[in-house]
Scaffold this active site. Structure first.
Site, PDB file in Angstrom:
ATOM      1  N   SER A  54      21.317  25.924  -5.274  1.00  0.00           N
ATOM      2  CA  SER A  54      20.349  26.806  -4.869  1.00  0.00           C
ATOM      3  C   SER A  54      20.221  26.816  -3.232  1.00  0.00           C
ATOM      4  O   SER A  54      19.647  27.824  -2.796  1.00  0.00           O
ATOM      5  CB  SER A  54      19.149  26.115  -5.383  1.00  0.00           C
ATOM      6  OG  SER A  54      18.968  25.063  -5.271  1.00  0.00           O
ATOM      7  N   GLY A  91      20.841  25.378  -9.680  1.00  0.00           N
ATOM      8  CA  GLY A  91      20.760  24.499 -10.692  1.00  0.00           C
ATOM      9  C   GLY A  91      22.125  23.768 -10.959  1.00  0.00           C
ATOM     10  O   GLY A  91      22.208  23.009 -11.954  1.00  0.00           O
ATOM     11  N   ASN A 119      21.455  17.767  -7.496  1.00  0.00           N
ATOM     12  CA  ASN A 119      20.838  17.844  -8.837  1.00  0.00           C
ATOM     13  C   ASN A 119      21.427  16.744  -9.369  1.00  0.00           C
ATOM     14  O   ASN A 119      20.769  16.478 -10.459  1.00  0.00           O
ATOM     15  CB  ASN A 119      21.144  19.275  -9.364  1.00  0.00           C
ATOM     16  CG  ASN A 119      20.447  20.378  -8.663  1.00  0.00           C
ATOM     17  OD1 ASN A 119      19.357  20.251  -8.536  1.00  0.00           O
ATOM     18  ND2 ASN A 119      21.252  21.449  -8.787  1.00  0.00           N
ATOM     19  N   ASP A 202       7.621  25.157  -2.841  1.00  0.00           N
ATOM     20  CA  ASP A 202       8.221  24.012  -3.490  1.00  0.00           C
ATOM     21  C   ASP A 202       8.585  23.009  -2.604  1.00  0.00           C
ATOM     22  O   ASP A 202       8.615  21.630  -3.168  1.00  0.00           O
ATOM     23  CB  ASP A 202       9.184  24.091  -4.478  1.00  0.00           C
ATOM     24  CG  ASP A 202      10.417  24.864  -3.653  1.00  0.00           C
ATOM     25  OD1 ASP A 202      10.600  24.509  -2.481  1.00  0.00           O
ATOM     26  OD2 ASP A 202      11.439  25.092  -4.322  1.00  0.00           O
ATOM     27  N   HIS A 205      13.093  24.160  -1.024  1.00  0.00           N
ATOM     28  CA  HIS A 205      14.218  25.167  -0.399  1.00  0.00           C
ATOM     29  C   HIS A 205      13.645  25.992   0.723  1.00  0.00           C
ATOM     30  O   HIS A 205      12.386  26.578   0.726  1.00  0.00           O
ATOM     31  CB  HIS A 205      14.209  26.364  -1.772  1.00  0.00           C
ATOM     32  CG  HIS A 205      14.755  25.726  -3.025  1.00  0.00           C
ATOM     33  ND1 HIS A 205      14.100  25.309  -4.057  1.00  0.00           N
ATOM     34  CD2 HIS A 205      16.034  25.515  -3.345  1.00  0.00           C
ATOM     35  CE1 HIS A 205      14.747  24.768  -4.914  1.00  0.00           C
ATOM     36  NE2 HIS A 205      16.059  24.679  -4.410  1.00  0.00           N
TER      37      HIS A 205
END
Length: 226
Positions: A54, A91, A119, A202, A205
């Protein structure tokens, strides 16, 4: 980055990691959907491929605001004989990236920027597995395009699974870069992580402004390779 700022970043990274686990099945669907939309490269220009998750995909932003597009604009403005391809996928883990890279490598690659692993760390995947997958991706690029230049982007994770795990994770990138004689970006979010105004709500990002900083940092590393 200040210690306070980085601590804030790690907090949000941990929170986001929990959300990632809850939404893993949905992310898998997104991977399959987005994979079919990856652009083909039909150009005589040399090709710079940004391959990752991402961060490269420009989460919740227009692709034109993500740092690969900004770097592409710099390349064009300088009249360099290169074209930038954004092959980021939100993801993505190193395992799914290792599977997807075969498809990406069907197209020409001259410079390959690899940004994966965050991730994995957030899901507690063993660092040996992450190392193996990253090495496999590097090997596939080298085997398909021996003359391609590879850039490995480093990442860091919070110590929620123990400081030993976090430390081992951090060493993955410099060790692989040295082993494979590739260029290293020590920490891809340098100058942006932990700074609220440069990140989305968040806390993970980057905003468009944050991506501009990433582009400036990464361009400084990428430019000598072109």
């Amino acid at each position: 980055m200040t210690i306070k700022g980085f601590s804030l970043f790690l907090f949000f990274l941990l929170l986001f990691g929990c959300q990632q686990k809850e939404n893993q099945s949905e992310n898998n669907k997104t991977v399959q959907k987005e994979q079919s939309k990856q652009p083909e490269v039909n150009s005589e220009k040399k090709v710079i491929v940004f391959f990752g998750n991402s961060i490269i995909a420009g989460y919740q932003l227009d692709l034109s605001e993500a740092f690969p597009a900004i770097i592409g604009g710099i390349v064009d403005s300088l009249g360099l004989d290169y074209r930038v391809v954004n092959a980021g996928l939100s993801g993505e883990t190193t395992a799914s990236g290792n599977s997807r890279v075969d498809w990406v490598l069907k197209n020409k690659v001259d410079v390959f920027v690899l940004e994966l692993g965050a991730n994995d760390g957030l899901r507690g995947i063993q660092t040996t597995e992450t190392r193996k997958n990253l090495q496999s991706i590097i090997d596939k690029v080298k085997n398909k395009y021996p003359s391609a230049k590879i850039v490995l982007a480093g990442m860091q994770i919070p110590p929620n699974l123990g400081q030993e795990y976090a430390n081992d994770f951090k060493t993955i990138y410099p060790e692989l870069a040295e082993k494979n004689n590739t260029t290293l970006i020590p920490f891809i979010l340098e100058g942006v992580a932990g700074i609220p105004e440069l990140n989305l709500d968040d806390g993970i990002h980057p905003t468009p402004e944050g991506h501009k900083i990433l582009a400036e940092n990464i361009w400084g590393i990428l430019k000598p390779l072109l």
